[in-house]
Design a protein around this motif. Structure first.
Motif, PDB file in Angstrom:
ATOM      1  N   UNK A 197       6.042 -56.316  36.093  1.00 41.87           N
ATOM      2  CA  UNK A 197       4.881 -55.592  35.575  1.00 41.87           C
ATOM      3  C   UNK A 197       3.896 -56.522  34.893  1.00 41.87           C
ATOM      4  N   UNK A 229      11.019 -57.882  29.530  1.00 40.01           N
ATOM      5  CA  UNK A 229      11.314 -56.913  30.591  1.00 40.01           C
ATOM      6  C   UNK A 229      10.084 -56.696  31.473  1.00 40.01           C
ATOM      7  N   UNK A 230       8.892 -56.773  30.859  1.00 36.38           N
ATOM      8  CA  UNK A 230       7.663 -56.619  31.649  1.00 36.38           C
ATOM      9  C   UNK A 230       7.594 -57.680  32.739  1.00 36.38           C
ATOM     10  N   UNK A 274      -3.923 -53.674  27.094  1.00 36.19           N
ATOM     11  CA  UNK A 274      -4.523 -53.018  25.934  1.00 36.19           C
ATOM     12  C   UNK A 274      -3.514 -52.708  24.846  1.00 36.19           C
ATOM     13  N   UNK A 275      -2.235 -52.644  25.207  1.00 43.23           N
ATOM     14  CA  UNK A 275      -1.269 -52.150  24.221  1.00 43.23           C
ATOM     15  C   UNK A 275      -0.293 -53.216  23.741  1.00 43.23           C
ATOM     16  N   UNK A 319      -0.094 -54.889  21.099  1.00 46.80           N
ATOM     17  CA  UNK A 319       0.361 -54.801  19.714  1.00 46.80           C
ATOM     18  C   UNK A 319       1.497 -53.794  19.539  1.00 46.80           C
ATOM     19  N   UNK A 320       1.719 -52.957  20.539  1.00 50.85           N
ATOM     20  CA  UNK A 320       2.833 -52.007  20.461  1.00 50.85           C
ATOM     21  C   UNK A 320       4.067 -52.551  21.173  1.00 50.85           C
ATOM     22  N   UNK A 321       3.925 -53.731  21.790  1.00 55.70           N
ATOM     23  CA  UNK A 321       5.030 -54.342  22.530  1.00 55.70           C
ATOM     24  C   UNK A 321       5.679 -55.398  21.643  1.00 55.70           C
ATOM     25  N   UNK A 322       6.993 -55.497  21.704  1.00 56.79           N
ATOM     26  CA  UNK A 322       7.682 -56.528  20.939  1.00 56.79           C
ATOM     27  C   UNK A 322       8.427 -57.455  21.875  1.00 56.79           C
ATOM     28  N   UNK A 341      12.677 -56.832  20.781  1.00 55.60           N
ATOM     29  CA  UNK A 341      13.540 -55.763  21.289  1.00 55.60           C
ATOM     30  C   UNK A 341      13.599 -55.771  22.815  1.00 55.60           C
ATOM     31  N   UNK A 354      11.225 -55.910  25.060  1.00 49.91           N
ATOM     32  CA  UNK A 354      10.225 -55.189  25.848  1.00 49.91           C
ATOM     33  C   UNK A 354       9.303 -56.125  26.629  1.00 49.91           C
ATOM     34  N   UNK A 398      10.562 -57.274  35.367  1.00 51.60           N
ATOM     35  CA  UNK A 398      10.417 -56.141  36.285  1.00 51.60           C
ATOM     36  C   UNK A 398       9.125 -56.199  37.099  1.00 51.60           C
TER      37      UNK A 398
END
Lengths: 318, 434
Positions: free
Chosen positions: B273, B267-268, B253-254, B256-259, B262, B264, B271
């Motif tokens: 996720x 890393x998902x 859902x989020x 658009x807040x993930x780049x 940088x 992020x 890790x």
């Protein structure tokens, strides 16, 4: 003590020196610094503000992509931006962000500034800590907060009760909220500094007199401190308004105008047009519109507030 | 007294003037250009890859009478700076670009030299390069660029362990992908990591799906100015499948807040996720740097799934084909420039590029694949690109620069629901094509 305040010392020094001049000309009597002193600032201002401003005005009537020579197109750029829904929307967003800046930062910085003007214990240390954001560049601040607000690895991931799915940058309302918050975090210290200085300049006799009359702390704040800060409030608000209208880096790094065009404020839209799309004509038109708008708004604030008359607020002190 | 008062004034004026002069002098300080100093200036995007460009320039200078000089502009400012100097006397003779839309405005302004004459004299300048790559610097039927770095096709990366835990195989078809999304979601991870905050990672999904469903023709037509292509049944089908994927919660859902930029979104995946991430081939070295252990053990990669019934060949790829050297028309040394370009298919060039992790797109690259840092990965990519019937240049690089922002906005707005099918089609139809 009071006489010291009412007769400001700065003019005393040049007056003395001028009197010594042998020819006793007109300039010597007025004792103003000569025109020569204004030259450096004037040259710089002309070179880096007036000349580019004129160039931008001319460019706004031309079509130019950076290659070859600009072509005169009349009002074309202006009619295009006037019909552009993104442009219209960007103006409202700019005004909204500016208003949010003033509404959030003014009360915060007045309270902090007045507090920092006192002589409590620990005040110096805490004030120093509060001023740290002011020392950082907007870019660094924005990069920092973008990382801190990452939905999977940042604060929102640890505080889901507050942030939900953490999609702060994916919705307009929260994206604007983040922009307002980060600007406030960064610029409140500057305004705190202004209020701290102004609050220190308020003569202690006013408070002593109020105390004798039995006024409490709140009455003192609302009836002495706030009125005495009047001119500083206006100064600080003008700075906030002009700063708000020209905000750029925070948007560039935090939201890139997104989601979609939801945070595309005018200054950022100008950048997109001119430096991403190489449509320098339209970019120039937006830039000029911004300059005109910022000037008008500042003039209105100055007129309405009576700042231009700069009345003394110290009736009855001397 | 009088002179004493005047002195600071004079000093101040003098200092101002001096400052103003130095500042204006900065403007033409970074030398070079078609102004004839008997050298050719090669302008390149400044980054770690410059090591190879430096080496090639040195090699060239050993034998050539006309010497080459390497000028670099650091990263992010490259396109802006290039745009401002290319029509001035400070323009370089040869410059780095991304092919396609990045040089189209220069071609229109008649600034670039078509390389057809060079190719006639030395056919290797064309036949030593993989055709799908070479073609992305062809504008209006004429060749304007020679590939000069590595290719970066977009691949579907995965975390093998996450997939295994959810009982998922890397998907070969679209339906398998949808199925994998369902299973990964059930096992509590984000099925696909997406750096939506950067906008261009979202675009990659459009590029692949349009290619799989309609083949490369639809986009070519649209780019050529046929706006109706966006309104075709294939276009609508691609959009509805993308909508289905988003609505299935494939990206969480989020997003658009993930780049990506940088660190992020990678890393998902690293890790555990998230299961998948669609990204350019540089992803592998990015993960090696950020999460070495994961990259060595669990990082998997496949081609984009096929879409049954789609018109696009399953072997088609999208991404950054390569970077290119283009030559300015007003260069005083076209022969020297041609000689310089010939080095771009030399063995020395290929070896040097492989040594810094780039995968060149010359035919002789195949001989050196075993020298790569990760030979399997290099061979996988090379085979993919060499066999690709079509290599679609990223849309935001195929269109002229003025279209980049509107494209990025439209894909983001379609994913988050601000634009529906018709809205997206209208946005794409409004793009400037020249």
């Amino acid at each position: 003590m009071t006489t010291q305040i009412t007769s400001p010392p700065p003019t005393a020094e040049p007056r003395k020196r001028a009197r010594r001049r042998p020819d006793g000309s007109y300039t010597a009597k007025v004792a103003r610094p000569g025109f020569g002193w204004a030259v450096p600032a004037t040259v710089f201002f002309a070179l880096f503000a007036i000349v580019p401003l004129i160039a931008v005005a001319v460019l706004s009537f031309m079509s130019w992509n950076g290659l070859g020579s600009p072509e005169f197109v009349g009002m074309d750029n202006w009619t295009r931006i006037a019909d552009d829904p993104v442009m219209i929307n960007s103006i409202w967003l700019t005004l909204l962000l500016t208003a949010l800046g003033v509404i959030i930062q003014t009360p915060l910085s007045i309270l902090l500034g007045v507090w920092a003007a006192g002589n409590q214990r620990n005040r110096a240390v805490l004030s120093a800590i509060y001023f740290i954001p002011l020392l950082l560049s907007s870019t660094a601040v924005s990069v920092l907060w973008r990382a801190l607000l990452d939905p999977n690895f940042g604060i929102p991931a640890r505080a889901t009760w507050l942030f939900g799915d953490g999609n702060l940058f994916g919705k307009q309302a929260t994206a604007i909220g983040v922009l307002a918050f980060v600007s406030a975090w960064q610029f409140t210290p500057l305004h705190t500094l202004i209020y701290q200085g102004a609050a220190r300049a308020i003569p202690q006799v006013l408070y002593q007199a109020a105390e004798i009359d039995g006024a409490g702390r709140y009455r003192q704040f609302f009836h002495i401190t706030l009125p005495q800060l009047r001119n500083s409030i206006i100064t600080s608000m003008i700075l906030m308004i002009v700063g708000g209208l020209t905000t750029f880096e925070t948007v560039l790094i935090l939201t890139q105008g997104g989601p979609g065009t939801d945070t595309t404020i005018s200054a950022y839209y100008m950048y997109q047009k001119a430096f991403k799309g190489f449509d320098f004509g339209a970019g120039a038109a937006i830039a000029l519109a911004l300059v005109v708008a910022a000037t008008i708004i500042s003039l209105i604030v100055v007129k309405v507030s009576g700042y231009d008359k700069m009345r003394s607020d110290m009736e009855g002190v001397s | 007294m009088k002179t004493r008062a005047r002195l600071p004034r004079l000093v101040a004026c003098g200092a101002t003037l001096a400052l103003a002069l130095t500042l204006s002098a900065c403007g033409d300080g970074n030398g070079g250009g078609s102004s004839d100093d008997g050298k050719i200036h090669v302008l390149v995007y400044g980054d770690a890859g410059n090591k190879v460009e430096k080496q090639i320039v040195d090699t060239f200078n050993k034998t050539s009478k006309v010497k080459a000089v390497l000028d670099t502009i650091p990263g992010a400012d490259y396109q802006q700076k290039l745009q401002t100097i290319i029509s001035t006397p400070n323009a370089p003779d040869i410059f780095y670009n991304w092919g396609g839309g990045s040089i189209q405005p220069f071609v229109k302004a008649d600034l670039l030299l078509p390389l057809d004459d060079f190719i006639r004299k030395d056919p290797h300048l064309k036949d030593q390069f993989l055709p799908s790559v070479f073609n992305s610097a062809v504008v209006d039927g004429k060749a304007y660029g020679i590939p000069m770095r590595g290719t970066q096709p977009v691949l579907l990366f995965n975390n093998k362990k996450v997939l295994k835990d959810a009982g998922v195989e890397p998907p070969k078809t679209w339906d398998e992908l949808l199925d994998a999304v369902k299973k990964l979601k059930a096992s509590g991870v984000t099925p696909i990591a997406l750096g939506g905050g950067d906008q261009w990672p979202t675009l990659m999904w459009f590029e692949y799906l349009y290619d799989r469903i309609a083949g490369p023709g639809l986009f070519e037509k649209a780019l050529g100015g046929d706006k109706e292509a966006w309104n075709s049944a294939d276009s609508k089908k691609a959009l509805s499948m993308l909508r289905e994927l988003v609505d299935a919660g494939a990206f969480g859902k989020n997003y658009d807040s993930v780049k990506y930029t940088n660190g992020a979104s990678p890393a998902l995946v690293a890790q555990g996720k998230a299961g998948f991430e669609l990204m350019g081939s540089w992803y592998y070295s990015q993960q090696l740097e950020d999460a070495k252990e994961f990259a060595g053990k669990d990082l998997g990669y496949t081609t984009f799934p096929t879409v049954p019934g789609g018109k696009g060949e399953p072997g088609n790829v999208v991404g950054n084909t390569n970077n290119f050297y283009s030559v300015l028309k007003k260069t005083k040394h076209p022969e020297a420039a041609a000689e310089f370009l010939k080095l771009m298919y030399s063995d020395e060039f290929v070896k040097a590029q492989m040594a810094i992790g780039n995968l060149p797109t010359t035919t002789n690259t195949e001989k050196f694949l075993d020298t790569a840092a990760s030979p399997d990965y290099a061979r996988f990519q090379y085979d993919l690109v060499a066999k690709a019937p079509s290599f679609q240049l990223s849309w935001d690089q195929a269109y002229p620069p003025s279209a980049i922002t509107p494209i990025h906005q439209a894909v983001q707005q379609f994913f988050n629901g601000q634009l529906d099918e018709d809205g997206f089609i209208k946005a794409m139809q409004a793009l400037p094509t020249e």
